[in-house]
Enzyme design. Structure first.
Site, mmCIF file in Angstrom:
data_model
loop_
_atom_site.group_PDB
_atom_site.id
_atom_site.type_symbol
_atom_site.label_atom_id
_atom_site.label_comp_id
_atom_site.label_asym_id
_atom_site.label_seq_id
_atom_site.Cartn_x
_atom_site.Cartn_y
_atom_site.Cartn_z
ATOM 1 N N LYS A 22 30.854 51.503 49.782
ATOM 2 C CA LYS A 22 30.632 50.213 49.135
ATOM 3 C C LYS A 22 31.883 49.349 49.199
ATOM 4 O O LYS A 22 31.838 48.185 49.615
ATOM 5 C CB LYS A 22 30.222 50.413 47.675
ATOM 6 C CG LYS A 22 30.135 49.114 46.864
ATOM 7 C CD LYS A 22 29.847 49.366 45.400
ATOM 8 C CE LYS A 22 31.086 49.648 44.615
ATOM 9 N NZ LYS A 22 31.604 48.506 43.856
ATOM 10 N N ASN A 23 33.016 49.903 48.785
ATOM 11 C CA ASN A 23 34.239 49.113 48.710
ATOM 12 C C ASN A 23 34.721 48.670 50.086
ATOM 13 O O ASN A 23 35.331 47.608 50.226
ATOM 14 C CB ASN A 23 35.335 49.889 47.982
ATOM 15 C CG ASN A 23 35.041 50.044 46.497
ATOM 16 O OD1 ASN A 23 34.256 49.299 45.933
ATOM 17 N ND2 ASN A 23 35.658 51.034 45.865
ATOM 18 N N ARG A 94 33.542 41.408 41.159
ATOM 19 C CA ARG A 94 34.958 41.120 41.357
ATOM 20 C C ARG A 94 35.337 40.988 42.829
ATOM 21 O O ARG A 94 36.275 40.264 43.164
ATOM 22 C CB ARG A 94 35.802 42.220 40.707
ATOM 23 C CG ARG A 94 35.705 42.254 39.192
ATOM 24 C CD ARG A 94 36.513 43.399 38.611
ATOM 25 N NE ARG A 94 36.278 43.537 37.179
ATOM 26 C CZ ARG A 94 36.990 42.925 36.241
ATOM 27 N NH1 ARG A 94 37.961 42.119 36.589
ATOM 28 N NH2 ARG A 94 36.720 43.114 34.958
ATOM 29 N N CYS A 118 32.597 44.938 36.413
ATOM 30 C CA CYS A 118 32.635 45.910 35.325
ATOM 31 C C CYS A 118 33.791 45.625 34.371
ATOM 32 O O CYS A 118 34.861 45.220 34.795
ATOM 33 C CB CYS A 118 32.804 47.330 35.880
ATOM 34 S SG CYS A 118 31.342 47.988 36.688
ATOM 35 N N ARG A 123 42.368 43.504 35.869
ATOM 36 C CA ARG A 123 42.372 43.293 37.315
ATOM 37 C C ARG A 123 42.665 41.829 37.654
ATOM 38 O O ARG A 123 41.855 41.144 38.277
ATOM 39 C CB ARG A 123 41.036 43.708 37.936
ATOM 40 C CG ARG A 123 40.749 45.189 37.802
ATOM 41 C CD ARG A 123 39.770 45.650 38.866
ATOM 42 N NE ARG A 123 38.576 46.188 38.292
ATOM 43 C CZ ARG A 123 37.618 46.790 39.000
ATOM 44 N NH1 ARG A 123 37.719 46.912 40.277
ATOM 45 N NH2 ARG A 123 36.547 47.255 38.409
ATOM 46 N N PRO A 124 43.813 41.286 37.268
ATOM 47 C CA PRO A 124 44.088 39.873 37.503
ATOM 48 C C PRO A 124 44.178 39.547 38.983
ATOM 49 O O PRO A 124 44.515 40.397 39.802
ATOM 50 C CB PRO A 124 45.442 39.664 36.809
ATOM 51 C CG PRO A 124 46.072 41.014 36.813
ATOM 52 C CD PRO A 124 44.947 41.990 36.654
ATOM 53 N N VAL A 125 43.878 38.282 39.313
ATOM 54 C CA VAL A 125 43.905 37.860 40.711
ATOM 55 C C VAL A 125 45.266 37.317 41.120
ATOM 56 O O VAL A 125 45.431 36.852 42.239
ATOM 57 C CB VAL A 125 42.816 36.791 40.982
ATOM 58 C CG1 VAL A 125 41.442 37.335 40.676
ATOM 59 C CG2 VAL A 125 43.094 35.521 40.188
ATOM 60 N N ASP A 126 46.262 37.396 40.227
ATOM 61 C CA ASP A 126 47.542 36.775 40.537
ATOM 62 C C ASP A 126 48.206 37.374 41.768
ATOM 63 O O ASP A 126 48.889 36.670 42.521
ATOM 64 C CB ASP A 126 48.491 36.827 39.331
ATOM 65 C CG ASP A 126 48.813 38.248 38.897
ATOM 66 O OD1 ASP A 126 47.869 39.051 38.822
ATOM 67 O OD2 ASP A 126 49.988 38.536 38.639
ATOM 68 N N LEU A 127 47.990 38.682 42.032
ATOM 69 C CA LEU A 127 48.584 39.285 43.228
ATOM 70 C C LEU A 127 47.982 38.705 44.501
ATOM 71 O O LEU A 127 48.681 38.532 45.507
ATOM 72 C CB LEU A 127 48.402 40.805 43.207
ATOM 73 C CG LEU A 127 49.162 41.578 42.129
ATOM 74 C CD1 LEU A 127 48.997 43.075 42.348
ATOM 75 C CD2 LEU A 127 50.630 41.207 42.105
ATOM 76 N N ASP A 308 38.309 56.068 40.580
ATOM 77 C CA ASP A 308 36.849 55.972 40.613
ATOM 78 C C ASP A 308 36.153 57.333 40.559
ATOM 79 O O ASP A 308 34.925 57.400 40.548
ATOM 80 C CB ASP A 308 36.388 55.211 41.853
ATOM 81 C CG ASP A 308 36.518 53.707 41.694
ATOM 82 O OD1 ASP A 308 36.733 53.242 40.565
ATOM 83 O OD2 ASP A 308 36.391 52.986 42.703
ATOM 84 N N ILE A 330 45.569 53.689 36.510
ATOM 85 C CA ILE A 330 45.189 52.539 37.332
ATOM 86 C C ILE A 330 44.609 51.420 36.476
ATOM 87 O O ILE A 330 45.045 50.268 36.556
ATOM 88 C CB ILE A 330 44.165 52.951 38.414
ATOM 89 C CG1 ILE A 330 44.714 54.126 39.234
ATOM 90 C CG2 ILE A 330 43.846 51.768 39.319
ATOM 91 C CD1 ILE A 330 45.990 53.855 39.984
ATOM 92 N N ARG A 400 24.785 49.300 41.612
ATOM 93 C CA ARG A 400 25.858 48.587 42.285
ATOM 94 C C ARG A 400 26.634 49.506 43.227
ATOM 95 O O ARG A 400 27.280 49.023 44.162
ATOM 96 C CB ARG A 400 26.823 47.966 41.265
ATOM 97 C CG ARG A 400 26.233 46.843 40.421
ATOM 98 C CD ARG A 400 27.271 46.234 39.494
ATOM 99 N NE ARG A 400 28.490 45.959 40.226
ATOM 100 C CZ ARG A 400 29.691 46.454 39.911
ATOM 101 N NH1 ARG A 400 29.837 47.227 38.863
ATOM 102 N NH2 ARG A 400 30.748 46.158 40.636
#
Length: 422
Positions: A22-23, A94, A118, A123-127, A308, A330, A400
């Site tokens: 999936k990922n 996400r 989820c 899990r910020p998007v700043d990176l 996971d 994580i 999902r």
């Protein structure tokens, strides 16, 4: 709302085919935005997240066709109609942020809603944004959207991640393929999904070196072409189904499984008393002798133990002999399955990012509620080994990340069924 009913019934036996990752697939699909030529993905998983990504790509003007019962995806972005990824689609998942890098690299501008998914951590998007800024992009957060532009195109640069991020590495890697000059990604993620993406991009004409290590070098090219690429085996689905005979007893062969995808996980299984044997077509798993032994687990970026698989491993350790300590490094807030397992008789003590699990002889069936994707399947695994009936509610998360879970487990002897909600 659907529920899954599981009745503990002893040992399992047979084969379980493992789907494409999936990922990996959710990362490969946005790569179509980098080229005006077709991209075909084989071994695609049949999941709701894949349908959501298809919907998002179509909203941008891409063509997405699903063939061979969903296991082949034919994508084409020869003419994009939009560079704005709308909130109504992005909020569902996400991974939607992964269209940002390709859109910016190809079109020079993009607007992408901040993503959802989820509730297992920030899990910020700043990176992602910092990586693209290192390639010359200009970023602005406004009204819940990332407004990105690179009027003169992206330029090669040094991208050094302060900590390992799979998604940010993927976004930067895709963007760098069309940037002018050389881009070096330092402290890059090493996951098999990163390697799979790099192999696909190389098939499209990208010049990439170092995937699978912490430093990836990308020499930008003027354009990318089309390609056909098989999606790598899903190591999380693989690990999940490897745990089924470990919990219930019996012997199950996971078709398409590879040790190199789950090395750290297999080390913990061996310490717990679980046999994993390579075969010409996959991995054969069985419990060695008697009760499973307690082991300590710390989640880490690849090649460490995957976050996971933490929830599923906890389900196994609930009936192990002794006391296990699981440390989650994580994501914060990723022990939401623990109270549900305790409803089944598990002895778990959670303090911050650490869970102490004292094994019991047997779990007992109970009504439980799934809180996220991996928690869903951990409760199903626990139910397989529990006395009586376990009803797992709110399993929409499950679809999902796992295709046809009732069918796959049912085919190896599990008593499991889905009940449609009213």
């Amino acid at each position: 709302m659907d529920s899954i009913i599981v009745r503990g019934n002893g040992a399992l036996s047979g084969q379980i085919p493992i789907a494409g990752a999936k990922n990996a697939c959710l990362t490969l699909m946005p790569a179509t935005l980098l080229s005006d030529e077709p991209l075909t993905l084989t071994n695609a998983p049949r999941l709701s997240d894949i349908r959501t990504m298809s919907e998002l790509l179509r909203s941008l003007g891409a063509e997405v066709a699903s063939m061979q019962d969903g296991q082949v995806l034919a994508l084409s972005s020869h003419k994009l109609s939009s560079t704005r990824a709308e909130y109504d689609i992005v909020r569902k998942m996400r991974a939607s942020i992964l269209v940002l890098g390709p859109l910016l690299a190809r079109e020079g501008h993009a607007q992408v809603s901040l993503p959802g998914g989820c509730a297992i951590g920030a899990r910020p998007v700043d990176l992602h944004l910092r990586a693209l800024e290192a390639m010359g992009a200009e970023m602005e957060l406004k009204d819940g959207y990332v407004h990105a532009k690179a009027p003169g195109g992206l330029k090669g640069g040094i991208v050094e991640f302060p900590f390992v991020s799979v998604g940010a590495t993927e976004n930067a890697l895709m963007a760098a393929t069309l940037a002018k000059g050389t881009t070096v990604l330092k402290n890059a993620a090493r996951e098999p999904e990163i390697v799979d993406l790099a192999q696909c991009l190389r098939r499209m004409g990208a010049q990439i070196d170092g995937e699978g290590t912490s430093e990836i070098t990308v020499q930008g090219v003027d354009r990318l072409g089309g390609a056909t690429h098989p999606v790598v085996t899903d190591r999380i689905e693989l690990g999940t189904y490897m745990l089924a005979p470990a919990i219930c007893g019996g012997e199950v062969e996971c078709l398409g499984g590879r040790i190199d995808l789950v090395g750290a996980f297999c080390e913990k299984l061996d310490a717990a008393g679980i046999s994993v044997e390579e075969t010409p077509i996959g991995l054969k798993v069985s419990r060695k002798n008697g009760r499973v032994r307690a082991v300590d687990v710390t989640t880490e970026p690849f090649p460490g133990f995957p976050t996971d698989l933490q929830a599923q491993m906890m389900a196994l350790l609930c009936t192990a002999e002794g006391t296990s300590v699981l440390e989650e490094k994580i994501f914060e807030n990723r022990f939401m399955h623990a109270p549900e397992l305790m409803r089944m008789g598990a002895k778990i003590d959670v303090h911050g990012g650490t869970a102490t699990v004292t094994g019991v002889e047997r779990l007992k069936g109970a009504p439980v509620m799934a809180t996220d994707l991996r928690a869903s399947v951990s409760l199903i695994l626990a139910g397989l080994a529990a006395e009586g009936e376990t009803i797992v509610n709110r399993v929409y998360h499950l679809d999902r990340g796992y295709e046809r879970v009732e069918e796959k487990l049912g085919n190896v002897g599990a008593h499991i069924e889905r009940v449609s909600g009213k």
